[in-house]
Design a protein around this motif. Structure first.
Motif, mmCIF file in Angstrom:
data_model
loop_
_atom_site.group_PDB
_atom_site.id
_atom_site.type_symbol
_atom_site.label_atom_id
_atom_site.label_comp_id
_atom_site.label_asym_id
_atom_site.label_seq_id
_atom_site.Cartn_x
_atom_site.Cartn_y
_atom_site.Cartn_z
ATOM 1 N N GLY A 1 0.789 -1.233 0.000
ATOM 2 C CA GLY A 1 0.000 0.000 0.000
ATOM 3 C C GLY A 1 0.821 1.284 0.000
ATOM 4 N N PRO A 2 1.845 1.407 0.859
ATOM 5 C CA PRO A 2 2.615 2.655 0.889
ATOM 6 C C PRO A 2 3.339 2.965 -0.419
ATOM 7 N N LYS A 3 3.587 1.948 -1.248
ATOM 8 C CA LYS A 3 4.288 2.169 -2.522
ATOM 9 C C LYS A 3 3.332 2.534 -3.654
ATOM 10 N N VAL A 4 2.053 2.236 -3.486
ATOM 11 C CA VAL A 4 1.090 2.359 -4.578
ATOM 12 C C VAL A 4 0.804 3.819 -4.916
ATOM 13 N N ARG A 5 0.939 4.134 -6.196
ATOM 14 C CA ARG A 5 0.622 5.480 -6.684
ATOM 15 C C ARG A 5 -0.631 5.482 -7.561
ATOM 16 N N GLY A 6 -1.023 4.306 -8.045
ATOM 17 C CA GLY A 6 -2.212 4.215 -8.880
ATOM 18 C C GLY A 6 -2.961 2.919 -8.619
ATOM 19 N N LEU B 1 -1.409 7.317 -2.940
ATOM 20 C CA LEU B 1 -2.237 7.104 -4.120
ATOM 21 C C LEU B 1 -2.530 8.429 -4.826
ATOM 22 N N GLU B 2 -2.398 8.421 -6.155
ATOM 23 C CA GLU B 2 -2.616 9.622 -6.951
ATOM 24 C C GLU B 2 -3.773 9.491 -7.934
ATOM 25 N N GLY C 1 -7.626 14.563 -3.060
ATOM 26 C CA GLY C 1 -7.203 15.037 -4.367
ATOM 27 C C GLY C 1 -6.779 13.935 -5.315
ATOM 28 N N ILE C 2 -7.326 12.742 -5.126
ATOM 29 C CA ILE C 2 -7.003 11.602 -5.989
ATOM 30 C C ILE C 2 -7.830 11.686 -7.263
ATOM 31 N N ASN D 1 -4.850 6.470 -19.656
ATOM 32 C CA ASN D 1 -5.100 7.407 -18.553
ATOM 33 C C ASN D 1 -3.992 7.343 -17.512
ATOM 34 N N LEU D 2 -3.551 6.127 -17.169
ATOM 35 C CA LEU D 2 -2.451 5.990 -16.219
ATOM 36 C C LEU D 2 -1.171 6.614 -16.774
#
Length: 315
Positions: free
Chosen positions: A43-48, A68-69, A90-91, A300-301
């Motif tokens: 989880g802490p590494k996930v950006r998408g 997460l972005e 703001g995701i 999109n990613l």
């Protein structure tokens, strides 16, 4: 530059999975034996997040991904994504509209035709020898020239109505307001009134808390014992208990459904009904559309992590 870490909520076909793996570091949540432990680790590494419309991303999953972005949804529906949690942080959220519109409309109209003309039963009539032994198949109902209602005149609803016009049907629709592009069709604001004047009622609404069970007992009973309900939207738009009761008692003539609560483990009461056509949530299920949907998820990613404008933003 290292690949962005993406949490993958469900499986994709190889034609999507391979290019995803090439561009991103994919973490397959759906394969985790210990989901909580898996999230705590990655989880802490996930950006998408790459997800599907029915899987979404709930508040607990979003909370487990503090960096997460963006969430990219494979499907037009995004009601299973906790948008409030996304707004608060703001995701960004995207979906895959337009590329599936025409296929979904095609299936909706096909379901109407198949159910109204009894085509599933008619094929069985031929194959089991009933035609030779018993004669002609029982008469069914025509489609052309009858009254159709479209509940939700968005992209899909509009394409459904265009197709119905080819059958010389009398078309009416409900939406939040009358549409300038639909001057040839009657606007009826009240879903109950729309159902009351319709022989066929198509549900093509986007799902939200506001539309949950919008097709309830009053709408279903207004459609009546000669009416047909066709749902190619989301299961939550229909009160399934009211629908089942009406189908079982004859208050509603028939239904053609592509979506269900708890799918694929739908209510077993549906399985014994002679007046319902059941489909496995595959309205967008063509090779062409599914490939286009997968590409849009990736695009999109890619756009987000390149600092470019999202192609199909929801948030």
């Amino acid at each position: 530059m290292s690949k962005p870490d993406i949490l993958q909520m469900g499986p994709y076909p190889d034609w999507d999975q391979v290019p995803l793996e090439q561009s991103f570091h994919m973490h397959r949540y759906f394969e985790a034996a210990d989901e909580a432990g898996f999230l705590a680790d990655v989880g802490p590494k996930v950006r998408g997040i790459a997800t599907r419309g029915e899987l979404g991303a709930n508040a607990s999953i979003i909370a487990a991904c503090p960096n997460l972005e963006v969430i990219s949804v494979y499907g037009v529906g995004f009601d299973a994504v906790d948008l409030a949690a996304c707004r608060a942080r703001g995701i960004r959220v995207t979906n895959t509209p337009d590329v599936l519109t025409n296929d979904v409309a095609d299936l909706g109209v096909a379901m109407m035709l198949v159910q109204s003309r009894g085509m599933i039963g008619a094929e069985t009539w031929v194959k089991d020898g009933s035609w030779a032994a018993k004669g002609l198949y029982p008469l069914k109902r025509r489609v052309w020239g009858r009254r159709a209602g479209v509940l939700g005149l968005g992209r899909i609803g509009f394409e459904v109505a265009k197709r119905l016009a080819g059958f010389d049907m009398e078309i009416a629709y409900s939406d939040v307001s009358a549409k300038d592009f639909a001057k040839d069709w009657e606007f009826i604001a009240d879903p109950v009134a729309l159902a009351q004047r319709s022989d066929f009622l198509f549900v093509t609404l986007a799902a939200s808390t506001a539309t949950r069970h919008i097709v309830g007992a009053k709408v279903i009973e207004a459609l009546g014992p000669e009416g047909m309900l066709i749902n190619i939207s989301r299961a939550s738009n229909i009160d399934e208990e009211a629908l089942l009761e009406a189908l079982e008692t004859g208050k509603l003539g028939s239904a053609a459904l592509d979506v269900f609560e708890g799918e694929p483990n739908l209510n077993p009461r549906f399985l014994t009904l002679p007046n319902v056509l059941l489909q496995p949530h595959h309205a967008s299920g063509t090779l062409e559309t599914r490939q286009a949907m997968g590409k849009l998820v990736r695009d999109n990613l890619t756009a987000h992590f390149a600092g470019e404008a999202l192609l199909t933003p929801v948030l």
